[in-house]
Scaffold this motif. Structure first.
Motif, PDB file in Angstrom:
ATOM      1  N   LEU A   1       0.558  -1.174   0.368  1.00  0.00           N
ATOM      2  CA  LEU A   1       0.119  -0.131  -0.408  1.00  0.00           C
ATOM      3  C   LEU A   1       1.250   1.345  -0.057  1.00  0.00           C
ATOM      4  O   LEU A   1       1.631   1.834   1.148  1.00  0.00           O
ATOM      5  CB  LEU A   1      -1.436   0.236   2.014  1.00  0.00           C
ATOM      6  N   ALA A   2       0.952   1.754  -1.150  1.00  0.00           N
ATOM      7  CA  ALA A   2       1.614   2.629  -1.136  1.00  0.00           C
ATOM      8  C   ALA A   2       1.028   4.641  -1.204  1.00  0.00           C
ATOM      9  O   ALA A   2       0.223   4.744  -1.312  1.00  0.00           O
ATOM     10  CB  ALA A   2       2.072   3.261  -2.457  1.00  0.00           C
ATOM     11  N   ILE A   3       1.421   5.098   0.079  1.00  0.00           N
ATOM     12  CA  ILE A   3       0.558   6.107   0.194  1.00  0.00           C
ATOM     13  C   ILE A   3       1.981   7.405  -0.208  1.00  0.00           C
ATOM     14  O   ILE A   3       2.448   7.275   1.197  1.00  0.00           O
ATOM     15  CB  ILE A   3       0.462   6.294   2.335  1.00  0.00           C
ATOM     16  N   ILE A   4       1.002   8.232  -0.615  1.00  0.00           N
ATOM     17  CA  ILE A   4       2.338   9.307  -1.617  1.00  0.00           C
ATOM     18  C   ILE A   4       1.513  10.348  -0.698  1.00  0.00           C
ATOM     19  O   ILE A   4       0.050  11.057  -0.882  1.00  0.00           O
ATOM     20  CB  ILE A   4       1.586   9.381  -2.693  1.00  0.00           C
ATOM     21  N   ARG A   5       1.925  11.441   0.106  1.00  0.00           N
ATOM     22  CA  ARG A   5       1.744  12.426   1.162  1.00  0.00           C
ATOM     23  C   ARG A   5       2.997  13.333   0.138  1.00  0.00           C
ATOM     24  O   ARG A   5       3.745  13.840  -0.272  1.00  0.00           O
ATOM     25  CB  ARG A   5       2.908  12.346   2.219  1.00  0.00           C
ATOM     26  N   SER A   6       2.716  15.287   0.550  1.00  0.00           N
ATOM     27  CA  SER A   6       3.065  15.690   0.538  1.00  0.00           C
ATOM     28  C   SER A   6       4.093  16.367   1.261  1.00  0.00           C
ATOM     29  O   SER A   6       5.190  17.263   0.654  1.00  0.00           O
ATOM     30  CB  SER A   6       2.541  17.300   0.733  1.00  0.00           C
ATOM     31  N   ARG A   7       4.837  15.089   1.930  1.00  0.00           N
ATOM     32  CA  ARG A   7       6.249  15.662   2.515  1.00  0.00           C
ATOM     33  C   ARG A   7       7.235  13.973   1.927  1.00  0.00           C
ATOM     34  O   ARG A   7       6.701  12.552   1.957  1.00  0.00           O
ATOM     35  CB  ARG A   7       6.374  14.899   4.078  1.00  0.00           C
ATOM     36  N   TYR A   8       7.937  14.936   1.455  1.00  0.00           N
ATOM     37  CA  TYR A   8       9.036  13.889   0.832  1.00  0.00           C
ATOM     38  C   TYR A   8       9.708  11.965   1.338  1.00  0.00           C
ATOM     39  O   TYR A   8       9.999  10.859   1.724  1.00  0.00           O
ATOM     40  CB  TYR A   8      10.171  14.058  -0.380  1.00  0.00           C
ATOM     41  N   GLY A   9       9.902  13.187   2.541  1.00  0.00           N
ATOM     42  CA  GLY A   9      10.896  12.115   3.931  1.00  0.00           C
ATOM     43  C   GLY A   9      12.783  12.046   2.994  1.00  0.00           C
ATOM     44  O   GLY A   9      12.975  12.678   2.376  1.00  0.00           O
TER      45      GLY A   9
END
Length: 159
Positions: free
Chosen positions: A31-39
């Motif tokens: 499950l890939a969760i793409i958020r506005s924080r790249y990390g």
């Protein structure tokens, strides 16, 4: 398995990246969760690895990422005259904005939707946008609640 929750096993001397990529190898689905924080960029490597070894991947992205992508597309990308596909015009790694901590998030999103391929050749490129946790739960319930269906999907990679 989720590194944030401490549910990825690691060995002494192993890097975080190695542990996360090993978890991709060991899991049944991603499950890939793409958020506005790249990390740290490990998420990109995990998704690339999952695609490379043909793991089933369900992808969700914060709703604003697609908006940012469309807004920045004329600035960051040009259209290749031969293929009619977007190509990077300007590379701006680690360039923070007030809403994205790194523009490579858009590259990650483009990878997931297979923006580099003509639409007719894209497979497994669905990225569901979400605004809040209810959207995430609805997506998870729709796609992963039916355990028998999920088993049929992952069967080729995990007998």
């Amino acid at each position: 398995m989720n590194s944030h929750y401490g549910t990825i096993q690691n060995r002494p001397g192993q890097s975080n990246e190695e542990a996360c990529l090993e978890a991709v190898e060991d899991c049944h689905l991603v499950l890939a969760i793409i958020r506005s924080r790249y990390g740290s960029g490990i998420t990109l490597k995990e998704i690339c690895r999952a695609i490379e070894i043909e793991k089933p991947v369900w992808k969700i992205a914060e709703q604003d990422i697609e908006k940012f992508r469309q807004l920045l597309k004329p600035i960051l990308y040009a259209t290749d005259a031969t293929t009619n596909l977007p190509v990077a015009r300007v590379l701006v790694p680690n360039r923070k904005t007030g809403v994205l901590d790194d523009l490579r998030i858009i590259d990650l999103y483009n990878l997931c939707i297979q923006d580099h391929l003509p639409v007719s050749e894209r497979r497994s490129n669905w990225v569901q946008s979400y605004e809040d946790v209810d959207d995430v739960f609805r997506f998870l319930e729709t796609n992963l609640k039916d355990v028998d269906r999920v088993r049929q999907i992952i069967q080729p990679t995990h007998p």
